[in-house]
Enzyme design. Structure first.
Site, mmCIF file in Angstrom:
data_model
loop_
_atom_site.group_PDB
_atom_site.id
_atom_site.type_symbol
_atom_site.label_atom_id
_atom_site.label_comp_id
_atom_site.label_asym_id
_atom_site.label_seq_id
_atom_site.Cartn_x
_atom_site.Cartn_y
_atom_site.Cartn_z
ATOM 1 N N CYS A 113 24.407 52.443 30.209
ATOM 2 C CA CYS A 113 24.925 52.460 28.891
ATOM 3 C C CYS A 113 25.398 51.129 28.557
ATOM 4 C CB CYS A 113 26.267 53.421 28.363
ATOM 5 S SG CYS A 113 25.535 55.118 27.996
ATOM 6 N N ASN A 114 24.870 49.985 29.335
ATOM 7 C CA ASN A 114 25.216 48.951 29.285
ATOM 8 C C ASN A 114 23.969 47.811 29.156
ATOM 9 O OD1 ASN A 114 26.511 46.144 29.372
ATOM 10 N ND2 ASN A 114 28.272 47.189 30.626
#
Ligand SMILES: *Cc1c(COP(=O)(O)O)cnc(C)c1O
Length: 613
Positions: free
Chosen positions: A420-421
């Protein structure tokens, strides 16, 4: 004790294992994490684990106390509101946030705390939402609110050089985005802008120098350059969801306006509960739209009249809070406070420093590095989060999904992908916008099996430590990586160096035959050739009952099926760890049509069509 552990303790013994606590790390593991037996859990950045004693204490409390709705004025309601008050104080204490300056608002997680800030922030067309490349999607999403009000959003890199100190931090802008012009009448003096950074990057473990908080709030012109935004009032948001589990985020030193946290990242339980810690003066600038049960003092149903509550907590907590979860967090805090956060920080750092060093030392037989680590060159201040990809001796990449699947067969739990980055992922792996667009075009989405596209990894392997991680966890990971991915001479069970004389000095070092695709093979000192390569190499495949060809990608356990060909007897020997008996299949082409119906083995000897044996 193994020698490796001896060496490890010589170097890290002062930091490892809570030497000043009532329980050693080994006692903690054997009494409070009995369920970890047989697991190597290395995904604490995904979710850390609760202690079994913590759960017993929670169960005991919930089964002996009557907790009513905190909005009820009854005795049982008061019991609940008291425990919530106590919990808020504990959260503030954890961040050394003075209750005179800060408030704690409970949310359903770090994400909803971030969304709350994005939604209520006083954006205008002169606002800027500035954020470091290393940020969780839940932070990036705030830009939709800024852009929606005609403001700007821009991603930046933080560069630190030389010694730690104010003058050595530089903010470098990458790109600015503006969605559409939106006229509003705020003058520059009233404009608010927001700067967001994580305390620790959940991709690389890189920790940010929180001196930035004061610099941006007090001297934005100097740090952010002479653009229009500098005249706005800058507020700073710290995403502490990953970082604060193993390192103090001290709000008495770094006066951030907003800090978000999720409790399962701190002590495993409860999930679905987080908090927004916000400064009083910043809270008063927020403009929350929605009102709900809990947040109104009075409302009239059939006209547009609502009077909101005044206390920050009441204003921002919609509906009834998750009060039984809130009542549970003190048992988690008790645990962290007993060990102390500084000891947790040292313990996890000792494991991460050790593992980083060992990973960099892993080599193939030809001297090539096995591991490409991310982030360790960018900063010396690293949290217990390590991302990497593995390379073959020729430099090509192993897919991270392959690593993950084989790890899980060895009982090792780790995480792969971009976590999620996306900013950190692109930055550290070196993916350009073009690379990402073409990956998306090729159908790659988060969590799928497309781990390598156009010869580049689309994500990485991540291991992360928690307060109860041990040396043995790190060691098992290292042994697994070495045994499964590093080539070395002792890979062969038979003597496998045979010199095939050649004028150019090229020689064959070993021969490996894989009779069945995706199953384990065997090595041989010499082997006959056929017109298409080594005799019987990859001659067969396994099919499911529905006719689908099985591969390691979909059935990773295939790699544990051993094969061997006894040429003198003309048999293929197949052995599975799940069956006691070996299967012997006659492969002599002149021996008739033996075994035609009994086995689901198919031969590919004739071009590419699969024939029944
Ligand atoms: C886990 C995490 C989040 C999101 O937390 P949720 O609990 O899923 O809302 C945000 N930022 C970072 C850095 C995280 O590690």
């Amino acid at each position: 004790m193994d020698r490796g552990k001896d060496d490890f303790l010589k170097e890290f013994g002062g930091d490892y294992g809570y030497p000043n606590s009532p329980k050693s790390i080994d006692e903690i593991r054997s009494t409070e994490f009995k369920r970890l037996e047989g697991h190597v859990y290395l995904d604490h950045a995904g979710a850390t684990l609760y202690s079994e004693l913590q759960m017993e204490a929670i169960f005991k409390e919930l089964s002996t106390t009557v907790y009513g709705n905190p909005h009820s004025q009854s005795d049982t309601g008061t019991v609940t509101s008291d425990i919530i008050k106590e919990a808020r104080q504990q959260v503030l204490d954890y961040f050394s946030a003075s209750p005179r300056e800060y408030r704690c608002v409970f949310t359903s997680g770090a994400t909803s705390a971030l969304k709350l800030v994005g939604e209520a922030f006083p954006w205008s067309s002169r606002s800027c939402f500035m954020y470091t490349m290393e940020n969780h999607n839940s932070v990036l999403g705030i830009r939709e609110y800024a852009l929606g009000k005609g403001g700007q959003a821009c991603a930046v890199d933080i560069e630190e050089s030389g010694t730690y100190g104010k003058s050595s931090i530089k903010v470098c802008k990458r790109s600015s985005q503006r969605r559409y012009e939106y006229q509003d009448n705020t003058n520059a003096g009233d404009t608010c802008s927001l700067f967001a950074l994580p305390s620790e990057c959940n991709f690389s473990g890189v920790r940010f120098n929180l001196d930035l908080v004061k610099m941006i709030k007090e001297d934005s012109e100097k740090v952010l350059g002479g653009s229009d935004f500098c005249r706005s009032k800058w507020m700073v948001l710290i995403d502490a969801a990953k970082g604060c589990a193993t390192e103090k985020v001290d709000l008495s030193r770094y006066p951030a306006d907003f800090v978000v946290v999720s409790f399962y990242k701190l002590f495993g339980y409860p999930t679905g509960l987080g908090a927004l810690i916000l400064r009083n003066d910043s809270a008063s600038l927020l403009r929350k739209k929605y009102f709900s049960g809990g947040t109104v003092a009075a409302a009239i149903a059939d006209i547009d009249f609502v009077k909101r509550r005044e206390h920050v907590e009441e204003l921002f907590e919609d509906g009834t809070t998750s009060f039984l979860s809130i009542a549970s967090i003190r048992h988690g805090f008790k645990l962290l406070n007993t060990l102390t956060l500084s000891a947790i920080s040292r313990h996890t750092a000792s494991l991460a420093t050790f593992l980083r060093k060992m990973l960099l030392e892993l080599k193939h037989e030809n001297g090539a590095n096995l591991c490409a680590l991310y982030g360790h060159r960018v900063s010396k201040d690293l949290g217990p989060t390590i991302s990497f990809n593995l390379r073959r001796p020729d430099g090509s990449w192993f897919g991270y999904r392959e690593v993950e699947k084989l790890a899980s067969l060895s009982g090792i739990q780790l995480r792969t992908g971009c976590f999620c980055n996306p900013g950190a992922c692109a930055k550290y792996i070196g993916l350009s916008h073009q690379d990402i667009w073409s990956n998306v075009e090729a159908g790659h989405v988060c969590w799928d099996d497309n781990d390598i596209l156009n010869g580049k990894p689309t994500g990485a392997v991540r291991v992360s430590f928690g307060y109860m991680s041990t040396y043995e966890d790190a060691k098992k990971l290292l042994d697994f990586l070495k045994g499964s991915f590093a080539t070395s001479g002792n890979h062969c069970s038979l003597p496998c160096t045979k010199r095939l004389s050649s004028g150019q000095g090229i020689r064959v070092k070993s021969i490996h035959i894989y009779p069945i695709k995706s199953c384990a093979g065997f090595s041989a000192p010499s082997w006959p050739l056929s017109s298409t390569g080594f005799l019987h190499d990859r001659a067969w495949v396994l099919k499911s009952l529905t006719g689908e060809i099985l591969t390691q990608k979909t059935v990773p356990i295939l790699c544990l099926i051993g094969t061997y060909i006894d040429l003198s007897r003309g048999v293929l020997v197949v052995q599975s760890p799940l069956c006691k008996d070996k299967l012997e299949i006659d492969i002599n082409p002149y021996s008739g049509n033996l075994g035609e119906e009994q086995v689901d083995l198919y031969s590919r000897r004739h071009n590419s069509s699969y024939d029944t044996l």
